[in-house]
Design a protein around this motif. Structure first.
Motif, PDB file in Angstrom:
ATOM      1  N   ASP A  10      12.721   7.608  23.078  1.00  0.00           N
ATOM      2  CA  ASP A  10      13.755   8.492  22.558  1.00  0.00           C
ATOM      3  C   ASP A  10      13.386   9.119  21.222  1.00  0.00           C
ATOM      4  OD1 ASP A  10      13.833   6.121  21.181  1.00  0.00           O
ATOM      5  OD2 ASP A  10      16.000   6.120  20.940  1.00  0.00           O
ATOM      6  N   ALA A  11      12.124   9.011  20.821  1.00  0.00           N
ATOM      7  CA  ALA A  11      11.707   9.507  19.509  1.00  0.00           C
ATOM      8  C   ALA A  11      11.308  10.974  19.579  1.00  0.00           C
ATOM      9  CB  ALA A  11      10.541   8.681  18.983  1.00  0.00           C
ATOM     10  N   LEU A  12      11.537  11.652  18.470  1.00  0.00           N
ATOM     11  CA  LEU A  12      11.112  13.038  18.313  1.00  0.00           C
ATOM     12  C   LEU A  12       9.713  13.025  17.721  1.00  0.00           C
ATOM     13  CD1 LEU A  12      11.820  16.090  18.301  1.00  0.00           C
ATOM     14  CD2 LEU A  12      12.693  15.742  15.997  1.00  0.00           C
ATOM     15  N   VAL A  13       8.761  13.632  18.388  1.00  0.00           N
ATOM     16  CA  VAL A  13       7.372  13.629  17.947  1.00  0.00           C
ATOM     17  C   VAL A  13       7.094  14.917  17.171  1.00  0.00           C
ATOM     18  CG1 VAL A  13       4.962  13.570  18.698  1.00  0.00           C
ATOM     19  CG2 VAL A  13       6.682  12.238  19.926  1.00  0.00           C
ATOM     20  N   ILE A  14       6.479  14.754  15.993  1.00  0.00           N
ATOM     21  CA  ILE A  14       6.083  15.913  15.189  1.00  0.00           C
ATOM     22  C   ILE A  14       4.562  15.962  15.190  1.00  0.00           C
ATOM     23  CG2 ILE A  14       6.309  17.095  12.994  1.00  0.00           C
ATOM     24  CD1 ILE A  14       8.627  15.240  12.345  1.00  0.00           C
ATOM     25  N   HIS A  15       4.016  16.986  15.780  1.00  0.00           N
ATOM     26  CA  HIS A  15       2.565  17.124  15.893  1.00  0.00           C
ATOM     27  C   HIS A  15       1.962  17.610  14.578  1.00  0.00           C
ATOM     28  CE1 HIS A  15       2.696  16.445  20.243  1.00  0.00           C
ATOM     29  NE2 HIS A  15       3.858  17.060  20.172  1.00  0.00           N
ATOM     30  N   ALA A  16       0.655  17.562  14.470  1.00  0.00           N
ATOM     31  CA  ALA A  16      -0.049  17.914  13.232  1.00  0.00           C
ATOM     32  C   ALA A  16       0.199  19.361  12.806  1.00  0.00           C
ATOM     33  CB  ALA A  16      -1.547  17.668  13.388  1.00  0.00           C
ATOM     34  N   ASP A  17       0.451  20.238  13.766  1.00  0.00           N
ATOM     35  CA  ASP A  17       0.703  21.645  13.425  1.00  0.00           C
ATOM     36  C   ASP A  17       2.177  21.936  13.151  1.00  0.00           C
ATOM     37  OD1 ASP A  17       1.602  21.296  15.985  1.00  0.00           O
ATOM     38  OD2 ASP A  17       0.479  22.960  16.853  1.00  0.00           O
ATOM     39  N   GLY A  18       3.030  20.890  13.183  1.00  0.00           N
ATOM     40  CA  GLY A  18       4.453  21.064  12.907  1.00  0.00           C
ATOM     41  C   GLY A  18       5.301  21.269  14.145  1.00  0.00           C
ATOM     42  N   ARG A  19       4.665  21.319  15.305  1.00  0.00           N
ATOM     43  CA  ARG A  19       5.382  21.504  16.558  1.00  0.00           C
ATOM     44  C   ARG A  19       6.173  20.244  16.889  1.00  0.00           C
ATOM     45  NH1 ARG A  19       3.120  20.334  21.510  1.00  0.00           N
ATOM     46  NH2 ARG A  19       1.164  20.040  20.401  1.00  0.00           N
ATOM     47  N   LEU A  20       7.396  20.402  17.415  1.00  0.00           N
ATOM     48  CA  LEU A  20       8.253  19.282  17.785  1.00  0.00           C
ATOM     49  C   LEU A  20       8.241  19.106  19.294  1.00  0.00           C
ATOM     50  CD1 LEU A  20      11.381  20.132  15.595  1.00  0.00           C
ATOM     51  CD2 LEU A  20       9.507  18.596  15.029  1.00  0.00           C
ATOM     52  N   SER A  21       8.262  17.853  19.745  1.00  0.00           N
ATOM     53  CA  SER A  21       8.363  17.593  21.181  1.00  0.00           C
ATOM     54  C   SER A  21       9.129  16.297  21.399  1.00  0.00           C
ATOM     55  CB  SER A  21       6.985  17.523  21.835  1.00  0.00           C
ATOM     56  OG  SER A  21       6.277  16.381  21.391  1.00  0.00           O
ATOM     57  N   HIS A  22       9.743  16.238  22.586  1.00  0.00           N
ATOM     58  CA  HIS A  22      10.488  15.043  22.988  1.00  0.00           C
ATOM     59  C   HIS A  22      10.201  14.814  24.464  1.00  0.00           C
ATOM     60  CE1 HIS A  22      14.192  12.959  24.438  1.00  0.00           C
ATOM     61  NE2 HIS A  22      13.849  12.185  23.418  1.00  0.00           N
ATOM     62  N   ARG A  23       9.636  13.670  24.783  1.00  0.00           N
ATOM     63  CA  ARG A  23       9.252  13.327  26.157  1.00  0.00           C
ATOM     64  C   ARG A  23       8.396  14.430  26.785  1.00  0.00           C
ATOM     65  NH1 ARG A  23      14.707  10.414  28.450  1.00  0.00           N
ATOM     66  NH2 ARG A  23      14.755   8.843  26.820  1.00  0.00           N
ATOM     67  N   ASP A  24       7.380  14.831  26.035  1.00  0.00           N
ATOM     68  CA  ASP A  24       6.401  15.843  26.449  1.00  0.00           C
ATOM     69  C   ASP A  24       7.002  17.224  26.688  1.00  0.00           C
ATOM     70  OD1 ASP A  24       4.340  14.002  26.269  1.00  0.00           O
ATOM     71  OD2 ASP A  24       4.612  13.337  28.344  1.00  0.00           O
ATOM     72  N   GLN A  25       8.199  17.478  26.195  1.00  0.00           N
ATOM     73  CA  GLN A  25       8.820  18.795  26.280  1.00  0.00           C
ATOM     74  C   GLN A  25       8.908  19.352  24.862  1.00  0.00           C
ATOM     75  OE1 GLN A  25       9.832  20.330  29.140  1.00  0.00           O
ATOM     76  NE2 GLN A  25       9.020  18.585  30.279  1.00  0.00           N
TER      77      GLN A  25
END
Length: 131
Positions: free
Chosen positions: A56-71
């Motif tokens: 259920d975590a919000l992932v913040i990628h190195a470029d600042g892009r946000l994703s949740h469950r690969d979406q």
């Protein structure tokens, strides 16, 4: 008559040595107050475990892009609004998993945006390593 000798003031090194000695004894005694672990105890080794972000975590990628469950997620506000109604409210806790190479200012901006969108608490999920 003899000329009066000028006495040089010596430094009080004995007093300094006494203070350092007392501090040494204090730290030696206070350091042994914690009970040691049982010598027969074998601790769990986590070096070989595969680490995974909570689902259920919000992932913040190195470029600042946000994703949740690969979406991909457009913004922090969109993430909060997409939460189920039972997860939204005054006690909403959001977990974010930042990439190791993510600049700190981007992570702070996302955390502030989540708070502004209604998150009561924003928790950062990290990897902990003991070596």
């Amino acid at each position: 008559m003899r000329a009066r000798r000028i006495r040089s003031r010596s430094e009080p090194t004995i007093a300094l040595i006494n203070i350092v000695f007392l501090m040494l004894i204090f730290f030696m005694i206070s350091g042994t107050l914690a009970r040691p672990l049982d010598p027969a105890l074998d601790l769990v080794r986590t070096a070989d475990l595969e680490g995974r972000a909570p689902p259920d975590a919000l992932v913040i990628h190195a470029d600042g892009r946000l994703s949740h469950r690969d979406q991909d997620i457009a913004s922090a506000e969109a993430y909060i609004s997409a939460l189920p109604p039972d997860r939204r409210g005054p006690d909403t806790t959001i977990r974010i998993v930042p990439d190791r190479d993510l600049p700190a200012d981007i992570m702070v901006d996302v955390a502030r945006a989540l708070s502004a969108a209604g998150a009561a608490r924003v928790m950062i999920v990290t990897e902990r390593g003991l070596e």
